[in-house]
Design a protein around this motif. Structure first.
Motif, short mmCIF file in Angstrom:
data_model
loop_
_atom_site.label_atom_id
_atom_site.label_comp_id
_atom_site.label_asym_id
_atom_site.label_seq_id
_atom_site.Cartn_x
_atom_site.Cartn_y
_atom_site.Cartn_z
N MET A 1 0.84 -1.17 0.00
CA MET A 1 0.00 0.00 0.00
C MET A 1 0.89 1.24 0.00
N ALA A 2 0.54 2.23 -0.81
CA ALA A 2 1.34 3.45 -0.96
C ALA A 2 0.74 4.59 -0.14
N PHE A 3 1.65 5.40 0.43
CA PHE A 3 1.25 6.56 1.22
C PHE A 3 2.22 7.71 0.92
N GLY A 4 1.78 8.92 1.16
CA GLY A 4 2.69 10.06 1.15
C GLY A 4 2.95 10.68 -0.20
N LEU A 5 2.08 10.45 -1.16
CA LEU A 5 2.23 11.12 -2.44
C LEU A 5 0.85 11.58 -2.91
N SER A 6 0.88 12.57 -3.77
CA SER A 6 -0.39 13.15 -4.24
C SER A 6 -0.86 12.45 -5.50
N LYS A 7 -2.12 12.63 -5.79
CA LYS A 7 -2.68 12.09 -7.04
C LYS A 7 -1.95 12.70 -8.23
N ARG A 8 -1.59 13.97 -8.11
CA ARG A 8 -0.87 14.64 -9.20
C ARG A 8 0.49 13.98 -9.43
N GLU A 9 1.23 13.69 -8.36
CA GLU A 9 2.54 13.05 -8.50
C GLU A 9 2.41 11.69 -9.17
N LEU A 10 1.41 10.93 -8.77
CA LEU A 10 1.19 9.62 -9.38
C LEU A 10 0.83 9.77 -10.85
N ALA A 11 -0.03 10.72 -11.17
CA ALA A 11 -0.44 10.95 -12.56
C ALA A 11 0.76 11.38 -13.41
N GLU A 12 1.63 12.22 -12.85
CA GLU A 12 2.83 12.66 -13.59
C GLU A 12 3.77 11.49 -13.85
N TRP A 13 3.93 10.61 -12.86
CA TRP A 13 4.79 9.44 -13.04
C TRP A 13 4.21 8.53 -14.13
N LYS A 14 2.92 8.27 -14.06
CA LYS A 14 2.27 7.42 -15.07
C LYS A 14 2.40 8.02 -16.46
N ALA A 15 2.25 9.33 -16.58
CA ALA A 15 2.37 9.98 -17.88
C ALA A 15 3.79 9.86 -18.43
N ALA A 16 4.79 10.08 -17.58
CA ALA A 16 6.18 9.98 -18.01
C ALA A 16 6.51 8.55 -18.43
N VAL A 17 6.09 7.58 -17.64
CA VAL A 17 6.32 6.17 -17.98
C VAL A 17 5.65 5.83 -19.31
N SER A 18 4.42 6.28 -19.48
CA SER A 18 3.67 6.00 -20.71
C SER A 18 4.32 6.65 -21.93
N ASN A 19 5.02 7.78 -21.71
CA ASN A 19 5.70 8.48 -22.81
C ASN A 19 7.08 7.92 -23.10
N GLY A 20 7.46 6.84 -22.43
CA GLY A 20 8.74 6.20 -22.70
C GLY A 20 9.92 6.79 -21.95
N GLU A 21 9.64 7.61 -20.94
CA GLU A 21 10.71 8.16 -20.11
C GLU A 21 10.96 7.21 -18.93
N THR A 26 8.89 7.88 -5.47
CA THR A 26 9.10 7.33 -4.14
C THR A 26 7.86 7.58 -3.30
N HIS A 27 7.54 6.59 -2.48
CA HIS A 27 6.42 6.77 -1.56
C HIS A 27 6.61 5.89 -0.33
N PHE A 28 5.94 6.30 0.76
CA PHE A 28 5.92 5.45 1.94
C PHE A 28 5.16 4.19 1.57
N TRP A 29 5.53 3.09 2.23
CA TRP A 29 5.02 1.80 1.79
C TRP A 29 5.17 0.81 2.92
N TYR A 30 4.24 -0.08 3.01
CA TYR A 30 4.37 -1.17 3.98
C TYR A 30 4.06 -2.48 3.28
N ASP A 31 4.95 -3.42 3.46
CA ASP A 31 4.75 -4.78 2.96
C ASP A 31 5.30 -5.71 4.04
N PRO A 32 4.49 -6.59 4.58
CA PRO A 32 4.96 -7.46 5.66
C PRO A 32 6.13 -8.35 5.26
N ARG A 33 6.35 -8.54 3.97
CA ARG A 33 7.51 -9.33 3.54
C ARG A 33 8.82 -8.58 3.75
N PHE A 34 8.73 -7.25 3.85
CA PHE A 34 9.93 -6.40 3.98
C PHE A 34 9.75 -5.41 5.12
#
Length: 102
Positions: A1-21, A26-34
């Motif tokens: 589960m992700a915490f500590g980032l805005s919807k805008r930051e996530l949208a910007e990352w998705k757009a950059a990834v989709s554009n081939g960049e 980075t975001h806060f995160w919890y996973d019991p495996r780690f």
């Protein structure tokens, strides 16, 4: 589960990834495996070959890539996360998410 980032930051990352960049998010995160990690950096790029070449310079193996349909990415954790963020000029991520070397 992700915490500590805005919807805008996530949208910007998705757009950059989709554009081939190669884009890092980075975001806060919890996973019991780690339980020793409190954050993750996702390094993504739609162009898997470009992402694999980018990862090679940091010692990341192609088989570590999460081959997600729209958003292929590497998960960066711990000392590797800090090392790569520093190399990519993203010290602000290190400070914002309180990352420290072990």
């Amino acid at each position: 589960m992700a915490f500590g980032l805005s919807k805008r930051e996530l949208a910007e990352w998705k757009a950059a990834v989709s554009n081939g960049e190669v884009a890092l998010l980075t975001h806060f995160w919890y996973d019991p495996r780690f339980p020793q990690f409190h954050s993750v950096t996702k390094a993504g790029c739609r162009n898997k070959e470009k992402l694999a070449r980018w990862g090679e310079q940091y010692g990341l193996k192609r088989e570590w890539m999460h081959d997600r349909e729209e958003f292929p990415h590497f998960d960066l954790l711990g000392d590797d996360q800090i090392r790569i963020l520093e190399a990519e000029g993203l010290a602000a991520h290190i400070h914002r998410f309180r990352l420290t070397k072990k």
